[in-house]
Design a protein around this motif. Sequence first.
Motif, PDB file in Angstrom:
ATOM      1  N   LYS A 263      27.573  36.637  -7.642  1.00 48.18           N
ATOM      2  CA  LYS A 263      26.847  36.767  -6.626  1.00 48.18           C
ATOM      3  C   LYS A 263      27.103  38.223  -6.029  1.00 48.18           C
ATOM      4  CE  LYS A 263      25.988  33.596  -3.034  1.00 48.18           C
ATOM      5  NZ  LYS A 263      26.054  32.387  -2.310  1.00 48.18           N
ATOM      6  N   THR A 264      28.206  38.807  -6.099  1.00 49.13           N
ATOM      7  CA  THR A 264      28.491  40.103  -5.978  1.00 49.13           C
ATOM      8  C   THR A 264      27.663  40.927  -6.807  1.00 49.13           C
ATOM      9  OG1 THR A 264      30.616  39.783  -5.566  1.00 49.13           O
ATOM     10  CG2 THR A 264      30.328  42.035  -5.864  1.00 49.13           C
ATOM     11  N   ALA A 265      27.398  40.790  -7.856  1.00 54.37           N
ATOM     12  CA  ALA A 265      26.656  41.441  -9.196  1.00 54.37           C
ATOM     13  C   ALA A 265      25.078  41.486  -8.757  1.00 54.37           C
ATOM     14  CB  ALA A 265      26.637  41.047 -10.463  1.00 54.37           C
ATOM     15  N   VAL A 266      24.641  40.256  -8.115  1.00 55.41           N
ATOM     16  CA  VAL A 266      23.165  40.115  -7.832  1.00 55.41           C
ATOM     17  C   VAL A 266      22.911  40.988  -6.403  1.00 55.41           C
ATOM     18  CG1 VAL A 266      21.701  38.560  -6.790  1.00 55.41           C
ATOM     19  CG2 VAL A 266      22.812  37.885  -8.832  1.00 55.41           C
ATOM     20  N   ASN A 267      24.119  40.870  -5.735  1.00 57.27           N
ATOM     21  CA  ASN A 267      23.792  41.692  -4.523  1.00 57.27           C
ATOM     22  C   ASN A 267      23.859  43.432  -4.883  1.00 57.27           C
ATOM     23  OD1 ASN A 267      23.671  40.048  -2.237  1.00 57.27           O
ATOM     24  ND2 ASN A 267      25.830  39.403  -2.460  1.00 57.27           N
ATOM     25  N   LEU A 268      24.746  43.713  -5.629  1.00 60.82           N
ATOM     26  CA  LEU A 268      24.983  45.009  -6.078  1.00 60.82           C
ATOM     27  C   LEU A 268      23.531  45.609  -6.767  1.00 60.82           C
ATOM     28  CD1 LEU A 268      28.509  45.275  -7.416  1.00 60.82           C
ATOM     29  CD2 LEU A 268      27.596  46.267  -5.513  1.00 60.82           C
ATOM     30  N   ILE A 269      22.924  44.677  -7.374  1.00 64.67           N
ATOM     31  CA  ILE A 269      21.602  45.438  -8.087  1.00 64.67           C
ATOM     32  C   ILE A 269      20.214  45.108  -7.204  1.00 64.67           C
ATOM     33  CG2 ILE A 269      22.570  44.853 -10.210  1.00 64.67           C
ATOM     34  CD1 ILE A 269      20.768  42.299 -10.721  1.00 64.67           C
ATOM     35  N   GLY A 270      20.583  44.748  -6.019  1.00 65.64           N
ATOM     36  CA  GLY A 270      19.566  45.015  -5.134  1.00 65.64           C
ATOM     37  C   GLY A 270      18.646  43.552  -4.874  1.00 65.64           C
ATOM     38  N   LEU A 271      19.257  42.291  -5.370  1.00 65.56           N
ATOM     39  CA  LEU A 271      18.789  41.229  -5.366  1.00 65.56           C
ATOM     40  C   LEU A 271      19.165  40.406  -4.213  1.00 65.56           C
ATOM     41  CD1 LEU A 271      18.006  40.389  -9.226  1.00 65.56           C
ATOM     42  CD2 LEU A 271      16.112  41.008  -7.481  1.00 65.56           C
ATOM     43  N   PRO A 272      18.380  39.366  -3.643  1.00 61.19           N
ATOM     44  CA  PRO A 272      19.148  38.611  -2.307  1.00 61.19           C
ATOM     45  C   PRO A 272      20.240  37.468  -2.928  1.00 61.19           C
ATOM     46  CG  PRO A 272      16.834  37.722  -3.058  1.00 61.19           C
ATOM     47  CD  PRO A 272      17.076  38.902  -3.907  1.00 61.19           C
ATOM     48  N   GLY A 273      21.255  38.015  -3.259  1.00 57.42           N
ATOM     49  CA  GLY A 273      22.525  37.158  -3.600  1.00 57.42           C
ATOM     50  C   GLY A 273      23.121  36.535  -2.272  1.00 57.42           C
ATOM     51  N   GLY A 274      23.145  37.160  -1.173  1.00 63.56           N
ATOM     52  CA  GLY A 274      23.472  36.505   0.161  1.00 63.56           C
ATOM     53  C   GLY A 274      25.151  36.446   0.121  1.00 63.56           C
ATOM     54  N   HIS A 275      25.420  35.650   1.259  1.00 61.92           N
ATOM     55  CA  HIS A 275      26.997  35.714   1.577  1.00 61.92           C
ATOM     56  C   HIS A 275      27.365  34.338   0.805  1.00 61.92           C
ATOM     57  CE1 HIS A 275      26.925  38.733   4.738  1.00 61.92           C
ATOM     58  NE2 HIS A 275      25.745  38.281   4.668  1.00 61.92           N
ATOM     59  N   PHE A 276      28.560  33.934   1.049  1.00 64.35           N
ATOM     60  CA  PHE A 276      29.183  32.849   0.568  1.00 64.35           C
ATOM     61  C   PHE A 276      29.505  31.924   1.724  1.00 64.35           C
ATOM     62  CE2 PHE A 276      30.277  36.426  -1.881  1.00 64.35           C
ATOM     63  CZ  PHE A 276      30.164  35.975  -3.403  1.00 64.35           C
ATOM     64  N   ARG A 277      29.724  30.756   1.222  1.00 62.23           N
ATOM     65  CA  ARG A 277      30.221  29.513   2.126  1.00 62.23           C
ATOM     66  C   ARG A 277      31.615  29.561   1.731  1.00 62.23           C
ATOM     67  NH1 ARG A 277      25.929  24.726   3.056  1.00 62.23           N
ATOM     68  NH2 ARG A 277      24.656  25.982   4.732  1.00 62.23           N
ATOM     69  N   LEU A 278      32.658  29.194   2.845  1.00 63.33           N
ATOM     70  CA  LEU A 278      33.905  28.889   2.410  1.00 63.33           C
ATOM     71  C   LEU A 278      33.929  27.444   1.812  1.00 63.33           C
ATOM     72  CD1 LEU A 278      35.536  29.868   5.901  1.00 63.33           C
ATOM     73  CD2 LEU A 278      35.838  30.829   3.676  1.00 63.33           C
ATOM     74  N   PRO A 279      34.914  27.161   1.148  1.00 65.01           N
ATOM     75  CA  PRO A 279      36.079  27.799   0.785  1.00 65.01           C
ATOM     76  C   PRO A 279      36.017  29.211  -0.443  1.00 65.01           C
ATOM     77  CG  PRO A 279      36.327  25.848  -0.573  1.00 65.01           C
ATOM     78  CD  PRO A 279      34.949  25.759   0.318  1.00 65.01           C
ATOM     79  N   ILE A 280      34.850  29.321  -0.691  1.00 61.28           N
ATOM     80  CA  ILE A 280      34.652  30.625  -1.403  1.00 61.28           C
ATOM     81  C   ILE A 280      34.407  31.911  -0.462  1.00 61.28           C
ATOM     82  CG2 ILE A 280      32.913  31.858  -2.836  1.00 61.28           C
ATOM     83  CD1 ILE A 280      34.348  29.276  -4.308  1.00 61.28           C
ATOM     84  N   ALA A 281      35.227  32.890  -0.507  1.00 61.27           N
ATOM     85  CA  ALA A 281      35.007  34.129   0.327  1.00 61.27           C
ATOM     86  C   ALA A 281      34.619  35.357  -0.405  1.00 61.27           C
ATOM     87  CB  ALA A 281      36.528  34.393   0.808  1.00 61.27           C
ATOM     88  N   GLU A 282      34.379  35.990   0.390  1.00 61.55           N
ATOM     89  CA  GLU A 282      33.960  37.437  -0.282  1.00 61.55           C
ATOM     90  C   GLU A 282      34.792  38.195  -0.833  1.00 61.55           C
ATOM     91  OE1 GLU A 282      30.863  38.633   0.466  1.00 61.55           O
ATOM     92  OE2 GLU A 282      30.060  37.295   1.719  1.00 61.55           O
ATOM     93  N   PRO A 283      34.442  39.024  -1.966  1.00 56.59           N
ATOM     94  CA  PRO A 283      35.508  39.842  -2.895  1.00 56.59           C
ATOM     95  C   PRO A 283      35.990  40.832  -1.934  1.00 56.59           C
ATOM     96  CG  PRO A 283      33.108  40.415  -3.310  1.00 56.59           C
ATOM     97  CD  PRO A 283      33.001  39.169  -2.306  1.00 56.59           C
ATOM     98  N   SER A 284      37.067  41.348  -2.535  1.00 56.51           N
ATOM     99  CA  SER A 284      37.816  42.391  -1.974  1.00 56.51           C
ATOM    100  C   SER A 284      37.154  43.719  -2.387  1.00 56.51           C
ATOM    101  CB  SER A 284      39.409  42.637  -2.517  1.00 56.51           C
ATOM    102  OG  SER A 284      39.392  42.731  -3.827  1.00 56.51           O
TER     103      SER A 284
END
Length: 302
Positions: A263-284
């Motif tokens: 999901k981080t990769a998708v966001n980095l390349i400019g596509l709509p990866g979006g945010h996560f839902r707990l218990p999955i959290a954003e990367p450091s």
Amino acid sequence: MANAKFGRVITAMITPFTADGEVDYEGAVTLAKHLVEHGSEGILVGGTTGEGATMTADEKLKLYAAVVNAVGRNASGKKVPVMGNLGGISTTESIAFAKKAVETGIDSGLVIVPFYVKPNQQGMYEHFAAIAKSVDLPIIIYNVPGRTGVSILPETIKRIVDECPNVVGIKDAAGNWDQVTKEKTLLPDDFMIYSGDDSFTLPILAGGGVGVISVASHVIGDDLLAMVKAFEEGRLQDALQLHIKMYPIMKGMFFIASPIPVKTAVNLIGLPGGHFRLPIAEPSDSEREHVREMLNDYGISC
């Protein structure tokens, strides 16, 4: 030999969420359209990679319908098979949800070996048979012992298939060569074995499999499909070279809990990866930079 009726490369698509935690249906449609233009011959919606366990039944049903309408019934006439995640811990609840999911227009359903409860083989047999008999829909079994704690045996799969002809394939993430070989030995020729692990795709193809239900295809879908085609055409050295080229990405998408890297990769390349839902959290920050480096090393600008 089995044909990949639902595509040779099926992307287990992430689910974009908005900053306030809602499903971004428009973003999901945009992403699905991008995927089918870049190597994905099928789309799996609402699975593990799609954080399906954090979604309500109504959210999943709306998402399935949106993706089906976007890529499964497009104006050009090209129909992309859409697979919906149907499985859960409860057999009764899985049946009720499956009946509703059929109405969204999905082409097949993925049913996982029940997680957490660790059923025995008889329990797995009865669970899958009950779900399969409840719907007029092709069913794919999902065997992923690393997440469920137990593995369905090939002999149990054969019992299910013998009784339920709409159980037509397996997403095999057991990582066990003997398991794949025995599946190929015991099951009908047209039973579809999909790799459930990107880096195990080439061996599974060699063992009679039809393709992969993939995470890495979000960013390297064209190369994954090229590898499958090379194998099918007997260009084994080309297939091997593509496997080696993709290996760092295929393994790197699991350096921390999936779907965080993809999901981080998708966001980095400019596509709509979006945010996560707990218990999955954003990367450091360091984890995000690691994903960026993986992509850059592969030649993907971000």
